[in-house]
Design an enzyme around this catalytic site. Structure first.
Site, mmCIF file in Angstrom:
data_model
loop_
_atom_site.group_PDB
_atom_site.id
_atom_site.type_symbol
_atom_site.label_atom_id
_atom_site.label_comp_id
_atom_site.label_asym_id
_atom_site.label_seq_id
_atom_site.Cartn_x
_atom_site.Cartn_y
_atom_site.Cartn_z
ATOM 1 N N LYS A 16 -2.184 -15.283 -8.645
ATOM 2 C CA LYS A 16 -3.359 -14.131 -8.774
ATOM 3 C C LYS A 16 -4.019 -14.626 -9.890
ATOM 4 O O LYS A 16 -4.264 -15.769 -10.108
ATOM 5 C CB LYS A 16 -2.826 -12.749 -8.786
ATOM 6 N N HIS A 100 -5.945 -11.389 1.402
ATOM 7 C CA HIS A 100 -5.101 -10.406 0.737
ATOM 8 C C HIS A 100 -5.546 -9.009 0.472
ATOM 9 O O HIS A 100 -6.876 -9.123 0.219
ATOM 10 C CB HIS A 100 -4.850 -11.057 -0.828
ATOM 11 N N GLU A 102 -6.089 -7.246 -2.048
ATOM 12 C CA GLU A 102 -6.901 -7.251 -3.197
ATOM 13 C C GLU A 102 -8.348 -7.819 -2.961
ATOM 14 O O GLU A 102 -9.351 -7.214 -3.526
ATOM 15 C CB GLU A 102 -6.368 -7.983 -4.541
ATOM 16 N N GLY A 176 2.832 -4.822 -6.394
ATOM 17 C CA GLY A 176 2.501 -4.574 -7.772
ATOM 18 C C GLY A 176 3.083 -3.129 -8.014
ATOM 19 O O GLY A 176 2.729 -2.833 -9.373
ATOM 20 N N SER A 216 5.888 -6.408 -4.059
ATOM 21 C CA SER A 216 7.156 -6.088 -5.036
ATOM 22 C C SER A 216 8.346 -6.749 -4.611
ATOM 23 O O SER A 216 9.662 -6.323 -4.858
ATOM 24 C CB SER A 216 7.502 -4.675 -5.165
#
Length: 273
Positions: A16, A100, A102, A176, A216
């Site tokens: 990231k 992704h 994000e 996350g 995660s």
């Protein structure tokens, strides 16, 4: 293990927007290049920032795949700030992550925009880790598969080559947050994806496509997750920036060894029938 996996397992590390020149150099030398795995059984990929790709390319062990985290939906040209697939090809980069969560949420990338990025990647011969997944409210509304299918349908509509795609199922609510889909939850979606591939593309593609899990993933939960029949590895976020990445790769390597031993036993049993 319910059944043997014939697919090579895949572990990707998505760094990231993290890292400095110093960190990238030290992490590659101290962790990534020291990863111990059988290249015939497992592929390992890392995805630093765009600006760190040339540095990583110069020091990464050849057994490690180097990937970008994103590409432009356009070819090169008057698109200020964009990195096109052709630019990655020029650097010798052969992989990229696309879609992704994000990117989809923070940068409002639509399903069609993500699908177009796959097209651009394949024009330049790049392999793709295609991310899909639902938000918490979508899971609670029992729309998990509706969302994942919609994201996949956008890609199949572009008539892409699925042989160069790894699908990463990443439930957004688990990225996350420290929350992880249970092995059963993850397997359920992975099985639906494989069934969708068989029906929407072909049974052969369904059998051969790697479907990996992200959300995660760490050194504590990887061993039980990789035992699921349709989980072919992981896309790892925060843990890929730590020594814990070593254990995640090891878990996949060990799982594949067990599968190979199982297959050998099956062959021997048939010989003796």
């Amino acid at each position: 293990m319910e059944a043997p996996k014939g697919r090579k397992l895949f572990v990707g590390g998505n760094w990231k927007s993290n890292g400095t020149l110093k960190f990238v150099t030290e992490h590659i030398h101290n962790v990534v290049n020291k990863l111990d795995f059988d290249e015939d059984n497992v592929e390992v990929m890392v995805s630093p920032l765009f600006i760190h790709l040339p540095l990583a390319a110069g020091i990464l062990d050849k057994k490690i795949i180097l990937s970008a985290q994103n590409i432009s939906p356009f070819a090169k040209g008057a698109f200020t700030g964009e990195i096109a697939a052709e630019h990655l090809k020029d650097l010798g980069i052969k992989w990229t992550i696309i879609g992704h969560s994000e990117r989809r949420s923070h940068f409002t990338e639509s399903d069609d925009r993500c699908a177009q990025k796959v097209v651009e990647a394949q024009k330049e011969g790049l392999n793709v880790v295609l991310c899909i997944g639902e938000k918490l409210e979508e899971r609670e509304a029992k729309k998990t598969w509706e969302v994942c299918k919609r994201q996949l349908d956008a890609v199949v509509a572009k008539k892409v080559d699925w042989k160069t795609i790894v699908i990463a199922y990443e439930p957004v609510w688990a990225i996350g947050t420290g929350k992880v889909a249970t092995p059963e939850q993850a397997q359920e979606v992975h099985e639906l994806i494989r069934k969708w591939l068989a029906e929407s593309v072909s049974p052969e593609v369904a059998k051969e496509t790697r479907i990996i899990y992200g959300g995660s993933v760490d050194d504590k939960n990887c061993e039980i997750l990789i035992k699921q029949v349709d989980i072919d590895g992981f896309l790892v976020g925060g843990a890929s920036l730590k020594p814990a990445f070593t254990q995640i790769v090891k878990a996949c390597n060990d799982a594949k060894k067990q599968i190979s031993q199982y297959q050998q036993q099956q062959i021997l049993s048939l010989i003796h029938i």
